[in-house]
Structures are given as C-alpha cells and as structure tokens.
Design an enzyme around this catalytic site. Structure first.
Site, PDB file in Angstrom:
ATOM      1  N   GLY A  52       0.825  -1.218   0.000  1.00 35.11           N
ATOM      2  CA  GLY A  52       0.000   0.000   0.000  1.00 35.11           C
ATOM      3  C   GLY A  52       0.849   1.254   0.000  1.00 35.11           C
TER       4      GLY A  52
ATOM      5  N   GLY B 109       1.090   5.448   2.788  1.00 34.77           N
ATOM      6  CA  GLY B 109       2.322   4.960   2.154  1.00 34.77           C
ATOM      7  C   GLY B 109       3.182   6.102   1.629  1.00 34.77           C
TER       8      GLY B 109
ATOM      9  CE1 TYR C  24     -10.622  -0.520   5.998  1.00 29.90           C
ATOM     10  CE2 TYR C  24     -11.450   0.202   8.137  1.00 29.90           C
ATOM     11  CZ  TYR C  24     -10.484   0.246   7.142  1.00 29.90           C
ATOM     12  OH  TYR C  24      -9.391   1.068   7.294  1.00 29.90           O
TER      13      TYR C  24
ATOM     14  N   PRO D  14      -4.667   3.856  13.839  1.00 31.61           N
ATOM     15  CG  PRO D  14      -3.662   4.320  11.796  1.00 31.61           C
ATOM     16  CD  PRO D  14      -4.300   3.218  12.584  1.00 31.61           C
TER      17      PRO D  14
ATOM     18  CD1 TRP E 225     -23.487  15.325   1.075  1.00 28.61           C
ATOM     19  CD2 TRP E 225     -22.407  13.393   0.765  1.00 28.61           C
ATOM     20  NE1 TRP E 225     -23.413  15.106  -0.274  1.00 28.61           N
ATOM     21  CE2 TRP E 225     -22.761  13.923  -0.493  1.00 28.61           C
ATOM     22  CE3 TRP E 225     -21.717  12.180   0.815  1.00 28.61           C
ATOM     23  CZ2 TRP E 225     -22.438  13.285  -1.692  1.00 28.61           C
ATOM     24  CZ3 TRP E 225     -21.398  11.537  -0.379  1.00 28.61           C
ATOM     25  CH2 TRP E 225     -21.760  12.086  -1.610  1.00 28.61           C
TER      26      TRP E 225
ATOM     27  NE  ARG F 103     -16.001  10.159  12.090  1.00 28.33           N
ATOM     28  CZ  ARG F 103     -17.227   9.931  12.571  1.00 28.33           C
ATOM     29  NH1 ARG F 103     -17.527  10.254  13.818  1.00 28.33           N
ATOM     30  NH2 ARG F 103     -18.162   9.366  11.804  1.00 28.33           N
TER      31      ARG F 103
HETATM   32  P1  NAP Z   1      -5.284   4.537   0.303  1.00 30.41           P
HETATM   33  O1  NAP Z   1      -4.763   5.910   0.124  1.00 30.41           O
HETATM   34  O2  NAP Z   1      -6.580   4.185  -0.330  1.00 30.41           O
HETATM   35  O3  NAP Z   1      -4.166   3.509  -0.148  1.00 30.41           O
HETATM   36  C1  NAP Z   1      -4.439   2.149  -0.200  1.00 30.41           C
HETATM   37  C2  NAP Z   1      -3.208   1.454  -0.668  1.00 30.41           C
HETATM   38  O4  NAP Z   1      -3.473   0.039  -0.727  1.00 30.41           O
HETATM   39  C3  NAP Z   1      -2.763   1.859  -2.071  1.00 30.41           C
HETATM   40  O5  NAP Z   1      -1.361   1.851  -2.137  1.00 30.41           O
HETATM   41  C4  NAP Z   1      -3.331   0.751  -2.941  1.00 30.41           C
HETATM   42  O6  NAP Z   1      -2.607   0.570  -4.151  1.00 30.41           O
HETATM   43  C5  NAP Z   1      -3.156  -0.434  -2.029  1.00 30.41           C
HETATM   44  N1  NAP Z   1      -4.060  -1.529  -2.348  1.00 30.41           N
HETATM   45  C6  NAP Z   1      -5.426  -1.501  -2.352  1.00 30.41           C
HETATM   46  N2  NAP Z   1      -5.911  -2.704  -2.726  1.00 30.41           N
HETATM   47  C7  NAP Z   1      -4.826  -3.500  -2.958  1.00 30.41           C
HETATM   48  C8  NAP Z   1      -4.675  -4.840  -3.386  1.00 30.41           C
HETATM   49  N3  NAP Z   1      -5.716  -5.616  -3.639  1.00 30.41           N
HETATM   50  N4  NAP Z   1      -3.421  -5.320  -3.540  1.00 30.41           N
HETATM   51  C9  NAP Z   1      -2.347  -4.542  -3.299  1.00 30.41           C
HETATM   52  N5  NAP Z   1      -2.425  -3.277  -2.874  1.00 30.41           N
HETATM   53  C10 NAP Z   1      -3.652  -2.762  -2.727  1.00 30.41           C
HETATM   54  O7  NAP Z   1      -5.461   4.198   1.848  1.00 30.41           O
HETATM   55  P2  NAP Z   1      -4.695   4.769   3.125  1.00 30.41           P
HETATM   56  O8  NAP Z   1      -5.609   5.761   3.749  1.00 30.41           O
HETATM   57  O9  NAP Z   1      -3.297   5.131   2.792  1.00 30.41           O
HETATM   58  O10 NAP Z   1      -4.731   3.492   4.058  1.00 30.41           O
HETATM   59  C11 NAP Z   1      -3.557   2.794   4.408  1.00 30.41           C
HETATM   60  C12 NAP Z   1      -3.872   1.909   5.595  1.00 30.41           C
HETATM   61  O11 NAP Z   1      -4.278   2.709   6.688  1.00 30.41           O
HETATM   62  C13 NAP Z   1      -5.015   0.926   5.332  1.00 30.41           C
HETATM   63  O12 NAP Z   1      -4.708  -0.318   5.895  1.00 30.41           O
HETATM   64  C14 NAP Z   1      -6.194   1.563   6.039  1.00 30.41           C
HETATM   65  O13 NAP Z   1      -7.142   0.612   6.429  1.00 30.41           O
HETATM   66  C15 NAP Z   1      -5.511   2.224   7.209  1.00 30.41           C
HETATM   67  N6  NAP Z   1      -6.230   3.353   7.835  1.00 30.41           N
HETATM   68  C16 NAP Z   1      -6.593   4.426   7.079  1.00 30.41           C
HETATM   69  C17 NAP Z   1      -7.273   5.476   7.695  1.00 30.41           C
HETATM   70  C18 NAP Z   1      -7.725   6.687   6.925  1.00 30.41           C
HETATM   71  O14 NAP Z   1      -8.438   7.534   7.524  1.00 30.41           O
HETATM   72  N7  NAP Z   1      -7.342   6.862   5.670  1.00 30.41           N
HETATM   73  C19 NAP Z   1      -7.556   5.426   9.067  1.00 30.41           C
HETATM   74  C20 NAP Z   1      -7.135   4.302   9.785  1.00 30.41           C
HETATM   75  C21 NAP Z   1      -6.475   3.279   9.169  1.00 30.41           C
HETATM   76  P3  NAP Z   1      -3.066   1.323  -5.531  1.00 30.41           P
HETATM   77  O15 NAP Z   1      -3.271   2.753  -5.185  1.00 30.41           O
HETATM   78  O16 NAP Z   1      -1.965   1.070  -6.453  1.00 30.41           O
HETATM   79  O17 NAP Z   1      -4.356   0.652  -5.916  1.00 30.41           O
HETATM   80  O1  GFB Z   2     -14.201  10.002   6.952  1.00 25.15           O
HETATM   81  P1  GFB Z   2     -15.564   9.465   6.941  1.00 25.15           P
HETATM   82  O2  GFB Z   2     -16.178   9.166   5.625  1.00 25.15           O
HETATM   83  O3  GFB Z   2     -15.689   8.146   7.740  1.00 25.15           O
HETATM   84  O4  GFB Z   2     -16.478  10.581   7.694  1.00 25.15           O
HETATM   85  P2  GFB Z   2     -15.944   7.759   9.261  1.00 25.15           P
HETATM   86  C1  GFB Z   2     -17.865  10.461   7.754  1.00 25.15           C
HETATM   87  C2  GFB Z   2     -18.456  11.601   8.553  1.00 25.15           C
HETATM   88  O5  GFB Z   2     -18.237  12.838   7.853  1.00 25.15           O
HETATM   89  C3  GFB Z   2     -19.972  11.450   8.668  1.00 25.15           C
HETATM   90  C4  GFB Z   2     -19.479  13.405   7.430  1.00 25.15           C
HETATM   91  O6  GFB Z   2     -20.438  12.057   9.859  1.00 25.15           O
HETATM   92  C5  GFB Z   2     -20.453  12.216   7.447  1.00 25.15           C
HETATM   93  O7  GFB Z   2     -21.790  12.658   7.608  1.00 25.15           O
HETATM   94  N1  GFB Z   2     -19.345  13.996   6.093  1.00 25.15           N
HETATM   95  C6  GFB Z   2     -19.771  15.233   5.724  1.00 25.15           C
HETATM   96  C7  GFB Z   2     -18.805  13.420   4.994  1.00 25.15           C
HETATM   97  N2  GFB Z   2     -19.560  15.441   4.428  1.00 25.15           N
HETATM   98  C8  GFB Z   2     -18.934  14.335   3.945  1.00 25.15           C
HETATM   99  C9  GFB Z   2     -18.438  13.976   2.653  1.00 25.15           C
HETATM  100  O8  GFB Z   2     -18.534  14.714   1.678  1.00 25.15           O
HETATM  101  N3  GFB Z   2     -17.851  12.751   2.550  1.00 25.15           N
HETATM  102  C10 GFB Z   2     -17.719  11.898   3.621  1.00 25.15           C
HETATM  103  N4  GFB Z   2     -17.101  10.728   3.455  1.00 25.15           N
HETATM  104  N5  GFB Z   2     -18.206  12.214   4.848  1.00 25.15           N
HETATM  105  C11 GFB Z   2     -14.479   5.818   8.594  1.00 25.15           C
HETATM  106  C12 GFB Z   2     -14.654   4.422   8.113  1.00 25.15           C
HETATM  107  O9  GFB Z   2     -15.589   6.218   9.234  1.00 25.15           O
HETATM  108  O10 GFB Z   2     -13.385   5.905   9.463  1.00 25.15           O
HETATM  109  C13 GFB Z   2     -13.445   4.066   7.384  1.00 25.15           C
HETATM  110  O11 GFB Z   2     -15.787   4.324   7.305  1.00 25.15           O
HETATM  111  C14 GFB Z   2     -12.138   4.541   7.993  1.00 25.15           C
HETATM  112  O12 GFB Z   2     -13.425   2.721   7.351  1.00 25.15           O
HETATM  113  C15 GFB Z   2     -12.215   5.857   8.760  1.00 25.15           C
HETATM  114  O13 GFB Z   2     -11.590   3.570   8.801  1.00 25.15           O
HETATM  115  C16 GFB Z   2     -11.056   6.094   9.652  1.00 25.15           C
HETATM  116  O14 GFB Z   2     -15.032   8.481  10.187  1.00 25.15           O
HETATM  117  O15 GFB Z   2     -17.379   7.828   9.570  1.00 25.15           O
END
Ligand code: NAP
Ligand code: GFB
Length: 324
Positions: free
Chosen positions: A16, A22, A146, A173, A211, A218
């Site tokens: 990733g 990443g 998930y 995280p 939305w 958060r």
């Molecule tokens: P991201 O920007 O969507 O990146 C996902 C990464 O996973 C990309 O490098 C993607 O590669 C790769 N990937 C997806 N499907 C794959 C597959 N089938 N095989 C190989 N690689 C694959 O997500 P991120 O936010 O950086 O998330 C990274 C980690 O942090 C994840 O484990 C996620 O669950 C965790 N996390 C994220 C958040 C958040 O708020 N974003 C919060 C808590 C935990 P390509 O781009 O090349 O497809």
């Molecule tokens: O980041 P998010 O999509 O995920 O935030 P979660 C959702 C919250 O943001 C809700 C508000 O309260 C939504 O109503 N919101 C307002 C919006 N406008 C928007 C918009 O335009 N887009 C989105 N996406 N939300 C996630 C998990 O939950 O937590 C994921 O679903 C991930 O798996 C992440 O792990 C850390 O915080 O609700």
C-alpha cells in the site's frame, strides 16, 4: 529460517506504498532521514502485486525478500463507500491480510506492522476507547465488513506469536488525512471529499454541500504524523498488542468545525449547507492516546488547522495528479 540476523540492515517492504499513508512514510524515509545506512525500502502499489491473489503475493515477496513489512494495503474508503460495499470490504481485506501475513511468516519476515483503524472498535462502548476493547462487541453497522476483517489481523498476530514466536503487531490510527488522499466526492473520507467539494463550489459559485448534520465528532491525524509514528513502531515498539495512534481526546471536534477550517484554508466565502438526508455514520469513536503518551510523552502532533492548510495547498497545486 529467519531471513535476517540482528546485525543486518533491514529490507522493508511497504504494502500500500502508493496511498495516503504509504506516500507519507515514503516522504519521512526519503526526505526526513528516516532511512538508516544500508537499509532498502520498497513502496508497492497494487499495480505491482494484487494481494487478493496468493500467487502474486508470494511472487513479490520472493522478488524483494523483505526482513520487515509495513502492511498498509487495503480496500479503503469513506463512510458512504463502506455502506454500499460492506461485503466487498470484508472479503478483499480478509484475503489481503491473510496473504500478506502468512507469506511474511513463511518467508521468515522478522516483524510486520499492520494497520487497523479506530472505526473497528465496538459501537456500544464506554469512552475513551482503548487498545484492550477491540473485541468487546460489534462495530458500527456502517462499516462492519472492513471492521471485522481488520479485527482479524489482531487475532492473527496473536496466533503467529503464540504458535511461532513471531513479533507481528499493528497500529490503530484515527481518521487520517493529508497529501495523496482520495479526494473523490462520493468515496473519499470526510476531509478530502470536502476539500474537493469546497474547491469546486468556490470555482462554480455554488453552496458547499456537507453530507450529514456536521455534529458527529472525530479525531483527525495528519498523515506525516502517522508516518513518523510508524517508523518508531517499526524500530522500537516491541509489543504484539496494538497501539492507538491519535491526538488527545480533547482534540476531538465536530465535523462542522473542520468544515470551517477547510473553508478558511481555501478562502471559500459561499453558503455552507448540511444535507441531513445523508447518514451521519458513527457519532463518535473517542480514542485514548494514553498508551502512546506513555511511550512518547513529547511527540508533537501537527495542529489540525495547519495540516488542513497544507493538504488543501497540496490538492490545489496537484489537482492534475490527485485522486479525484
Ligand atoms: P489509500 O490511500 O486508499 O491507499 C491504499 C493502498 O493500498 C494503495 O497503495 C493501494 O494501491 C493499495 N491496495 C489496495 N488494494 C490492494 C490490493 N488488492 N493489492 C495490493 N495493494 C492494494 O489508503 P490509506 O488511507 O493510505 O490506508 C492505508 C492503511 O491505513 C489501510 O490499511 C487503512 O485501512 C488504514 N487506515 C486508514 C485510515 C484513513 O483515515 N485513511 C484510518 C485508519 C487506518 P493502488 O493505489 O496502487 O491501488
Ligand atoms: O471520513 P468518513 O467518511 O468516515 O467521515 P468515518 C464520515 C463523517 O463525515 C460522517 C461526514 O459524519 C459524514 O456525515 N461527512 C460530511 C462526509 N460530508 C462528507 C463527505 O462529503 N464525505 C464523507 N465521506 N463524509 C471511517 C470508516 O468512518 O473511518 C473508514 O468508514 C475509515 O473505514 C475511517 O476507517 C477512519 O469516520 O465515519
């Protein structure tokens, strides 16, 4: 036999490696001196190996022969994508995680640091949530697929330790944001989706549609802070039990306050509308960073307004390459 002796420099494979977290780790490794002499770091995208597929997983491990793995690869999305595709999130992530962890074990990888998320904690709970509570009850229904897949990483880590003495662990995280995020209107997480929506509303002279009610709360963490902490976990953290990576509980804020920071950062002066026909998702998931603070009392988090400004600037300057 393990592929590394203590004196050898690490060969780190980051699954990733092309995503939000990443890219931040790559920045810390390459631009902030995070790479020690002799170390090899490889940042993978899904183009090089699809980890849903075991053969592709084995082939890429054979190619790079990692001693350490940072496992980020996952099917990832914001609330509204989860609500549409819970089964897909469950199945892809179960396979990805099992393939990466089992292949790491078979190839003698010394340490794997995987990534959980604070949305995997029980929905009905006391606050703040801490690391001991992961398996105490069902997660919020919006992202049950998930969440269950992620919870199994923790179970598997315990299994690899119990049966094979492997020191595989995970971080938890809270909501991450930063450069290279997914800025898609429908599928992105809240901050990145709203940055893009605000940018478009300003350009078109239309109201900004947020939305939900804006009242859910958060804790947001900047991707570069996550990356710096990941390197510490890889090098120093020796527990199998996971560790929450988060700002303090007092930093948790309503979505509508974050919307104002985005409007300020992008100089948006138009109307802001809350579409309450859309789901709010989980109202809060307040996480404790007490364990992290016991290890790193002096770690400084990027203030949210500063991280939002940096991310908005990155988005505007990189609109052509940003994931939209
Ligand atoms: P991201 O920007 O969507 O990146 C996902 C990464 O996973 C990309 O490098 C993607 O590669 C790769 N990937 C997806 N499907 C794959 C597959 N089938 N095989 C190989 N690689 C694959 O997500 P991120 O936010 O950086 O998330 C990274 C980690 O942090 C994840 O484990 C996620 O669950 C965790 N996390 C994220 C958040 C958040 O708020 N974003 C919060 C808590 C935990 P390509 O781009 O090349 O497809
Ligand atoms: O980041 P998010 O999509 O995920 O935030 P979660 C959702 C919250 O943001 C809700 C508000 O309260 C939504 O109503 N919101 C307002 C919006 N406008 C928007 C918009 O335009 N887009 C989105 N996406 N939300 C996630 C998990 O939950 O937590 C994921 O679903 C991930 O798996 C992440 O792990 C850390 O915080 O609700």
């Amino acid at each position: 036999m393990d592929s590394q002796t203590k004196a050898d420099p690490m060969r780190v494979l980051v699954t990733g490696g092309s995503g939000l977290v990443g890219k931040a780790i790559e920045h810390v490794v390459k631009q902030e001196g995070g790479c020690l002499e002799g170390e090899q770091w490889t940042f993978l995208s899904s183009k090089e190996a699809n980890f849903v597929d075991l053969q592709q997983t084995r082939a890429v491990f054979e190619k790079y022969r990692p001693t350490h793995v940072i496992h980020l690869a996952a099917k990832v999305g914001g609330l509204y994508l989860h609500m549409k595709e819970n089964l897909h999130f469950l199945r892809d992530n179960l396979r990805i995680n099992d393939n990466v962890l089992q292949t790491s074990h078979e190839r003698g990888v010394t340490k794997v640091v995987s990534c959980l998320s604070s949305c995997i904690f029980p929905d009905k709970t006391t606050y703040p949530i801490d690391e001991s509570m992961i398996h105490n009850g069902p997660p919020h229904d919006s992202n049950f697929g998930y969440s269950h897949a992620k919870r199994m990483i923790d179970i598997q880590n315990r299994g690899y330790f119990a049966q094979h003495g492997r020191r595989y662990t995970a971080v938890i995280p809270t909501n991450v944001y930063g450069p290279y995020d997914n800025f898609n209107f429908e599928n992105g997480h809240v901050l990145s989706a709203l940055m893009h929506k605000t940018y478009a509303a300003k350009k078109e002279g239309t109201p900004l549609q947020v939305w939900g009610s804006g009242t859910p709360r958060r804790q947001f963490i900047y991707s570069l802070d996550v990356a710096r902490l990941f390197l510490w976990v890889l090098r120093e953290y020796d527990e199998i039990d996971p560790i929450i990576l988060s700002v303090g509980e007092e930093e948790e804020l309503p979505i509508k306050d974050a919307v104002e920071m985005i409007a300020d950062a992008l100089d948006f002066k138009g109307q802001i509308v809350f579409d309450t026909s859309k789901s709010d998702g989980q109202m809060k998931k307040t996480a404790s960073n007490a364990k992290l603070r016991r290890y790193l009392p002096d770690f400084t988090f990027t203030p949210l307004s500063e991280g939002i400004k940096k991310t908005c600037d990155w988005f505007v300057n990189n609109y052509d390459i940003a994931r939209t």
